[in-house]
Design an enzyme around this catalytic site. Structure first.
Site, mmCIF file in Angstrom:
data_model
loop_
_atom_site.group_PDB
_atom_site.id
_atom_site.type_symbol
_atom_site.label_atom_id
_atom_site.label_comp_id
_atom_site.label_asym_id
_atom_site.label_seq_id
_atom_site.Cartn_x
_atom_site.Cartn_y
_atom_site.Cartn_z
ATOM 1 N N LYS A 1 41.279 59.652 86.513
ATOM 2 C CA LYS A 1 42.751 59.647 87.606
ATOM 3 C C LYS A 1 43.732 59.740 86.599
ATOM 4 C CE LYS A 1 39.924 57.003 90.941
ATOM 5 N NZ LYS A 1 38.705 56.742 90.153
ATOM 6 N N ASP B 1 44.983 42.408 80.883
ATOM 7 C CA ASP B 1 44.155 41.913 81.960
ATOM 8 C C ASP B 1 45.079 42.069 83.218
ATOM 9 O OD1 ASP B 1 43.382 40.282 83.950
ATOM 10 O OD2 ASP B 1 42.244 39.069 82.568
ATOM 11 N N CYS C 1 35.130 52.164 94.350
ATOM 12 C CA CYS C 1 33.967 52.861 94.859
ATOM 13 C C CYS C 1 33.251 52.053 95.414
ATOM 14 C CB CYS C 1 33.643 53.504 93.494
ATOM 15 S SG CYS C 1 33.106 52.460 92.181
#
Length: 431
Positions: free
Chosen positions: A257, A300, A372
């Site tokens: 992406k 993170d 997803c």
């Protein structure tokens, strides 16, 4: 090494030890001849795709289960079953090569057992195959907890989802518009005898009628094209990158992406961030192949103060850590690795990341939340809870009467994916 022996070891590591197929398969392929890589992948994926059916046959043919140090031979027998039932390898060759693997696995004394079980299956295959689908586990080849989740979430579509999950994954290409339009690249493929279909929405997407080696694709090494599912390609359409934007691709690895954003808008500055330094290597490799530039950061997402670049972003793509239940056809081991408690844990993690990353978005900016996954808890329920606790967030309608857009596996031959477009409202305090 014997390919069947390696396959049995891999399946043992996945099913009994909980390791990811995508993690261990590349290392295992280094142990065998390169020409056998495709065969190894086909066996591993096939056994994991149809595992309950193959297990059912084993229970019928073996009186005493193989346990402990002999457990890998249980999976070797499944490897033999799959070759006989689903591959073009002649049955005699499948049996002979699988039996030979007992030597490599240092248990030649089990040669007789493996040989007898496989030949018994060969003789009674039709009857055993029918019996293997006489129960829900064999019929649907999904764990019971996940079947229940699907039936509750998609009462009229769950069987279509199951069917799509059990199919082989299609091969979608993303054409790099810097070099070619989708139609001009499609013409190049046609000249080489490679047939394709287009997608109704994803403007850079081509679906290969028959998957092929990427080295057969014109200009692959020069960055003309990449492999990426059409559903994943829709992220850039929802993000709408503009000239001069500062964009964060959060949880970016492996970088598909990130690269697609830059192919659409080279005038944007893109920061690709991920918590896993090993997976960030793939981001950098993709950027190099495509000759694109992005700032790559290891960090993170829950703690942006540790990696912040000192300014807020115009747009953020948050491809959140998820159960990956929308890509089971690409990763059949997900069915056996995932547990119900994983969903609860991931929902908490996603919420934590959403809240932290939202603070990194400029007022008036856009955040695209993507997974997803096909579980409601991770998708529209997650977004609904975020909107309820976040006063400066508004939802941009993706589809009528829904919180975001849920794509189910198989829909227009896509993977399962979810998108929600969230806009940050400027809250003006009135004195």
């Amino acid at each position: 090494m014997n390919v069947r022996a390696v396959a049995a070891q891999i399946i043992y590591q996945v099913v009994d030890q909980g390791q990811s197929l995508s993690t261990i398969l590349p290392f295992a392929q280094q142990k065998i001849a390169q020409r056998d890589n495709t065969l190894l992948k086909e066996i591993c994926y096939g056994v994991l795709r149809w595992l309950p059916r193959l297990e059912s046959i084993t229970k019928t043919l073996i009186n005493k289960p193989l346990e402990g140090k002999q457990r890998v031979f249980h999976y070797l027998i499944l490897v033999g079953f799959y070759q006989i039932s689903s591959m073009r390898i002649p049955a005699y060759a499948a049996v002979a090569e699988t039996v030979e693997a007992t030597k490599v696995l240092n248990k030649p004394q089990l040669r007789g057992l493996v040989n007898a079980v496989l030949r018994n299956y060969q003789r009674n295959q039709n009857k055993l195959d029918i019996a293997s689908i006489s129960h829900d586990a064999g019929k649907y080849v999904h764990p019971n907890w996940f079947l229940k989740l699907l039936k509750n979430a998609y009462p009229s579509q769950w069987e279509l989802v199951i069917s799509a999950n059990n199919d082989r994954a299609p091969m979608w290409l993303r054409v790099n518009r810097i070099h070619n339009s989708r139609d001009s690249y499609r013409a190049l493929l046609t000249e080489r005898g490679i047939d394709t279909n287009i997608h109704s929405e994803a403007e850079d997407a081509l679906n290969l009628t028959t998957p092929c080696d990427v080295n057969l694709l014109p200009g692959f090494s020069d960055g003309w094209v990449s492999v990426q599912d059409a559903a994943s390609q829709l992220a850039v359409d929802y993000l709408k990158p503009q000239l001069g934007d500062l964009i964060l691709d959060c949880c970016a690895a492996p970088g598909s992406k990130t690269c697609h954003i830059l192919e659409h808008q080279g005038g944007a500055k893109v920061v690709a961030m991920d918590v896993d330094p090993t997976r960030l290597i793939y981001v950098e490799e993709n950027l190099r192949r495509l000759k694109l530039t992005a700032q790559v950061i290891c960090g993170d997402a829950r703690y942006p103060e540790e990696w912040s670049i000192g300014e807020q972003f115009d747009r953020i793509l948050l491809d959140a850590p998820c159960s990956a239940t929308g890509v089971i056809r690409r990763h059949p081991d997900i069915k056996w690795l995932r547990r119900p408690d994983d969903i609860k844990r991931l929902v908490l993690l996603q919420a934590e990341i959403l809240d932290a990353i939202w603070r990194q978005l400029k007022p008036g900016g856009t955040l695209v939340y993507a997974t997803c996954s096909i579980t409601p808890q991770e998708n529209h329920e997650q977004v609904s809870a975020f909107l309820a606790r976040t006063s400066d967030a508004s939802l941009e309608t993706c589809t009528p009467k829904s919180l975001g857009r849920q794509i189910l596996p198989g829909q227009e031959n896509m993977d399962g994916f979810y998108y929600a477009v969230l806009n940050k409202i400027s809250l003006i305090k009135v004195a």
